[in-house]
Design a protein around this motif. Structure first.
Motif: not given
Length: 497
Positions: A274, A276, A308-311, A390, A393, A398-399, A408, A425
């Motif tokens: 997953k 980031a 898949e996770r974007y901060y 999202a 977290e 997000m998981r 996301s 994660s």
């Protein structure tokens, strides 16, 4: 629109009943189980492949075992490299044929099938070929003193493990298979490859080219069927020395446990993630959007290293979300066999339904969809490119690994919070940092828990760079010189004189 005409040899290959490729020949046993192959762009049945029987599996492993101790053992390292390069030449000569078979069975854009399934695979194969004459041991100065004037010499040898079982996923059926059998054969091992039952055809064609290249029969074999049946039989077979698997974390745990319990087999497990992508505040919204597209939407998101996770910093996230929605709206679906298409379907109906299930639950949880969140009204497995804001977290998106064209986004306030979120994660395959501040990037890289960290880029792999994950993303490394450690055993030799 530049639709590709299907080659006659591709039609002939798809129309015949394929099965296994064992000891240099096609094998179709008399049994009832047949895998139906469907084109995910049209939902049309395009081919059938016979499932391997238990006898087929034993025959494949026995053939590889005999080849390991016979013909392949007598091939010099330089000749092994030459033969792998001949195979690479043949793959280039049959580039369009292989690419078309891949696109028809997986839905991958024809441009990606050419670039990744053939061109990239060939680059990896040539890289492995270059290592065949550089696998070496070393001499060792022994530490303990002589008792009565005798002397000692120590040395180490690198010896191939034996028969390798390679279990390959459906997202890159040629390239990932080459990662497994190319490294095995370069080290002097032999291999039995089990492709995904969704995309079994391309490896059968590559196996035919293996014989044409002059690689002895039995060195590379291909068996087909469900993982619970064929994959398990290979993993627990007493003549298999090593299992190398790319796929999901849960399946990897089952394979790793079975390999350990059935003779302490060696394993390499690349288990996805997953992943980031963290964008520092100095990156503009425009560059952030382009980075998200690069990191997450190649091959409709069906890449194990994709993000898949974007901060995104809280001060920029609304602007980024607005621009990302507009950008995703331009990704219109197209026929994978059209040279001009830029967005294709998911690879199979089962996976399509899984991704739609994520969307349904996200709506039940009142997540905000920036764009997409459904399927295109078309035949086939076309999922809309999707982005979600999202809430925390702990959101499912997000998981859980979606493995699709889904981004996301979550806001952060400080760099320390960014690192904490990126590391929050059970996976640790890959990550990317995006910033114009090189000093900041170099300080953050050691803090990110991932096997690969990219800076201002994502999804770039090279045969010279080791690849693999930390935490739940697997065990071992592929590529670089690291693969030699995973396909050979060290033997220590001590001599007294």
């Amino acid at each position: 629109m530049v639709e590709v005409s299907i080659l006659p040899q591709v039609r002939d290959f798809m129309n015949r009943l394929n099965g296994q490729f064992i000891n240099g020949k096609t094998v179709v046993s008399q049994q009832d189980e047949v895998i139906t192959i469907t084109n995910p762009a049209t939902d049309e049945v395009i081919a059938h492949v016979a499932t391997a029987t238990s006898g087929d599996i034993d025959y494949a492993v026995d053939s590889a075992h005999r080849a390991f101790h016979g013909g392949w053992a007598n091939v010099s390292p330089a000749q092994r490299g030459l033969l792998l390069n001949r195979l690479a030449d043949l793959m280039i000569a049959h580039r369009e044929e292989l690419a078309q078979i891949e696109t028809l069975t997986s839905g991958k854009l024809i441009t990606l099938s050419r670039a990744f399934e053939v061109d990239y695979a060939v680059s990896f194969l040539r890289y492995y070929a270059g290592w065949t004459t550089r696998i070496e041991g070393k001499t060792v100065a022994l530490s303990l003193p002589s008792a009565n004037g005798e002397k000692y010499t120590g040395l180490t040898l690198r010896e191939p493990l034996g028969v390798v079982a390679g279990i390959v996923p459906w997202n890159f059926s040629i390239m990932i298979a080459v990662w497994k059998f190319g490294s095995a054969l370069a080290c002097g091992c032999t291999a039995v490859i089990k492709p995904s039952e969704v995309t079994p055809l391309t490896m059968l064609r590559v196996a035919e080219l293996v014989i044409e290249a002059g690689i002895p029969p039995g060195v590379l074999n291909v068996v087909n069927g469900p993982g619970q049946q064929v994959g398990h039989a290979l993993t627990t077979h007493p003549k298999i020395a090593k299992v190398t698997f790319t796929g999901g974390m849960e399946t990897g745990a089952i394979i790793g446990t079975a390999a350990l319990q059935s003779g302490f087999k060696r394993v390499t497990l690349e288990l996805g993630g997953k992943n980031a992508a963290g964008f520092l505040p100095d990156v503009s919204p425009e560059k952030t959007v382009e980075g998200i597209i690069e990191a997450g939407f190649l091959n409709s998101g069906q890449v194990c290293a994709s993000a898949e996770r974007y901060y995104v910093h809280r001060s920029l996230i609304n602007n980024v979300a607005e621009q990302l929605g507009k950008r995703l709206a331009t990704l219109t679906p197209g026929d994978p066999m059209d040279d001009e298409s830029r967005f294709g379907p998911l690879a199979n109906r089962s996976h399509f339904n899984k991704v739609i299930g994520y969307f349904t639950r996200a709506r039940d949880q009142n997540l905000t969809f920036i764009h997409g969140g459904g399927a295109f009204d078309l035949p086939g497995c076309y999922i809309q490119p999707t982005a979600v804001l999202a809430r925390s977290e702990n959101d499912e998106l997000m998981r859980q690994e979606v493995f699709g064209p889904v981004a996301s986004l979550l806001a952060y306030d400080s760099v320390d919070e960014l690192v904490t979120l990126m590391n929050d994660s059970p996976y640790g395959l890959a990550a990317s940092l995006w910033t114009n501040n090189l000093s900041q990037a170099l300080r953050l890289i050691p803090r990110v828990e991932a096997g690969t960290v990219w800076v201002n880029m994502h999804n770039y792999i090279d045969p010279a760079m080791p690849f693999g994950g930390t935490k739940g993303s697997g065990i071992g490394r592929e590529f670089g010189s690291a693969f030699i450690d995973h396909f050979t055993e060290i033997k220590s030799v001590i001599m007294r004189y």
